[in-house]
Design a protein around this motif. Structure first.
Motif, short mmCIF file in Angstrom:
data_model
loop_
_atom_site.label_atom_id
_atom_site.label_comp_id
_atom_site.label_asym_id
_atom_site.label_seq_id
_atom_site.Cartn_x
_atom_site.Cartn_y
_atom_site.Cartn_z
N TRP A 227 0.83 -1.20 0.00
CA TRP A 227 0.00 0.00 0.00
C TRP A 227 0.86 1.25 0.00
CZ3 TRP A 227 -0.50 3.79 3.90
CH2 TRP A 227 -1.52 4.72 3.69
N TYR A 353 -4.53 -1.39 -6.76
CA TYR A 353 -5.15 -1.12 -5.47
C TYR A 353 -6.10 -2.25 -5.06
CZ TYR A 353 -3.44 3.52 -4.34
OH TYR A 353 -2.65 4.57 -3.97
N VAL A 356 -3.96 -4.91 -3.72
CA VAL A 356 -3.50 -4.55 -2.37
C VAL A 356 -4.61 -4.81 -1.36
CG1 VAL A 356 -2.86 -2.60 -0.90
CG2 VAL A 356 -1.76 -2.90 -3.12
N ILE A 372 -8.78 1.40 1.82
CA ILE A 372 -7.64 1.25 0.91
C ILE A 372 -7.86 2.04 -0.37
CG2 ILE A 372 -6.46 -0.42 -0.58
CD1 ILE A 372 -6.67 -2.40 1.77
#
Length: 460
Positions: A227, A353, A356, A372
């Motif tokens: 991240w 993303y 992640v 996130i």
């Protein structure tokens, strides 16, 4: 299997957001400094302060969205609830009140902060939807590609139409400030309708629950190494685009000139910022199409690094193009190639993303998808804040004169050229360094997908 209707519907969401975002990024600095009447220093500080607040508010919205439960899902209902305020705030931001300098500065801060707060309220949940529309990594890239394809399509419409709309309304009203406000009314109406279509055509399929406290969600986020690295990469890629985009209107006004025409056979076309930026948006769409096959073959990490390397080289070459008819054609060609590359990068970042988010869910046993994805929006806005403010401050440092009809010095013109070339090239190199250490390779992502499918409850 995701349906074509859902892919198109998901794309509509960023089509609407990007119509606003590109106008904010590329024309709002010019509006504040040359139409609204703020100084370059005030404009730069305004862009920085308001977007920093906007970025800080993103994680808050992510936490709220993660804990929302309705019959429409966790993230999707925000498209319905905030689409109208989204449109109205855009109009207020481009409204010039009949106030003194202090009153106008306060109005600018209030309306910009309000707009960015509403932008967060609709865009963070929209981005997080990618994590709950499918549980397959490759399909997430497909969704992300539809998102960016429609985003660039919307950007093309907004950028290509913006200056003609302003010119038409100015001729009709005789007022420059009214012209910019009415042009935004047209764009805002389109954005409202398109966001409603996004809500109607999409559906959340993956059931994910945030089962721990907010503090533990934050602890999971802050110990998530991929991240952190992706935040840096996203910030750099957005900074690259924002610096070039925010400079373009100034670059064409003073470096290229406002009455430059290019011959295309028997056709003569006006070479202006809207054309330059609009062509770039179409080229972005071509890049989005390439993102899926390239990432499947090379992996997302390798594709990102190679593409940013190409952007660095191309940006440096842009500096040496002469301001002649041939040079202008080469600038347009270079803009096409650069935009194809940025079109490849954009969906990769959003899809990464989602990877992640899956990594965090597997590692910590709780889904914090909204938190996130809000970080991705935060990085975008920090990049926009720093890019927009940096352009204003660099122009001021090079002695750029905002007075109407001012003739710029050679130093100011050099500053404009650097903002279109060497400065974004440096940002691209920094992005390569950051992503080199990103650990979620193609093989690792496939392992995470397999393990998560054994523990998730997927609603078909």
């Amino acid at each position: 299997m995701a349906t074509l209707k859902e892919k198109i519907g998901y794309g509509f969401g960023d089509m609407s957001s990007s119509m606003f975002w590109k106008i904010f990024s590329y024309y709002l600095p010019l509006f504040y400094s040359n139409v609204y009447g703020l100084s370059l220093a005030d404009t730069g500080f305004l862009l920085l302060v308001t977007r920093i607040w906007d970025a800080v508010s993103d994680p808050m919205m992510g936490i709220i969205a993660d804990r929302t439960h309705t019959r429409w899902g966790k993230y999707r209902p925000y498209l319905l609830w905030t689409s109208l305020p989204f449109a109205l705030c855009g109009i207020l931001m481009f409204t010039t009140p009949d106030l003194g300098p202090t009153g106008k500065l306060i109005w600018a801060y209030v309306t910009y902060i309000l707009m960015m707060t509403v932008y967060t309220a609709i865009n963070v949940p929209y981005g997080a939807m990618l994590g709950v529309m499918t549980d397959d990594s490759d399909t997430k890239t497909v969704f992300s590609s539809y998102r960016m394809f429609f985003a660039y399509g919307g950007s093309f419409i907004a950028l290509f139409a913006w200056e003609p709309l302003c010119a038409w309304f100015r001729e009709a009203t005789g007022s420059l400030t009214d012209a910019w406000q009415y042009a935004m009314m047209v764009i805002a109406t389109l954005c409202f309708i398109i966001f409603l279509l996004c809500f109607l055509l999409t559906k959340e399929h993956v059931k994910s629950l945030s089962t721990v406290s907010v503090a533990k969600d934050f602890r999971s986020l802050l110990t998530n190494v991929p991240w952190w690295l992706l935040i840096g990469a996203a910030l750099c890629s957005n900074l690259f685009s924002t610096v070039r985009g925010a400079t373009a209107a100034y670059f064409f006004k003073d470096y290229i000139g406002e009455d430059v025409f290019l011959n295309l056979g028997d056709v003569t076309i006006l070479f202006y910022a809207g054309l330059f930026l609009g062509v770039g948006e179409v080229a972005n769409m071509a890049g989005v199409v390439l993102a899926v096959p390239l990432s499947r073959r090379l992996g997302k990490k390798s594709t990102y690094i190679l593409t940013m390397a190409a952007l660095a080289v191309l940006s440096i070459l842009f500096f040496y193009l002469p301001c002649t008819a041939f040079g202008c054609w080469m600038m347009l060609l270079m803009q096409v190639i650069i935009s194809v590359c940025t079109g490849i990068v954009s969906p990769l970042v959003w899809s990464m993303y989602a990877d992640v988010s899956d990594y965090a869910e597997l590692k910590d046993g709780t889904a914090s998808t909204g938190l996130i994805f809000s970080s991705s929006s935060m990085a975008q806005k920090f990049g926009g804040a720093m890019g927009g403010a940096a352009v204003m401050w660099i122009l001021a440092a090079f002695g750029y004169d905002t007075a109407e009809g001012a003739v710029q010095t050679a130093e100011a013109l050099t500053g404009l050229n650097l903002l279109m070339s060497w400065i974004p090239a440096t940002v691209a190199v920094l992005a390569i360094v950051v992503v080199y250490f990103y650990p979620l390779t193609k093989q690792r992502v496939e392992e995470i997908d397999r393990e998560l499918k054994n523990v998730r409850n997927v609603v078909r």
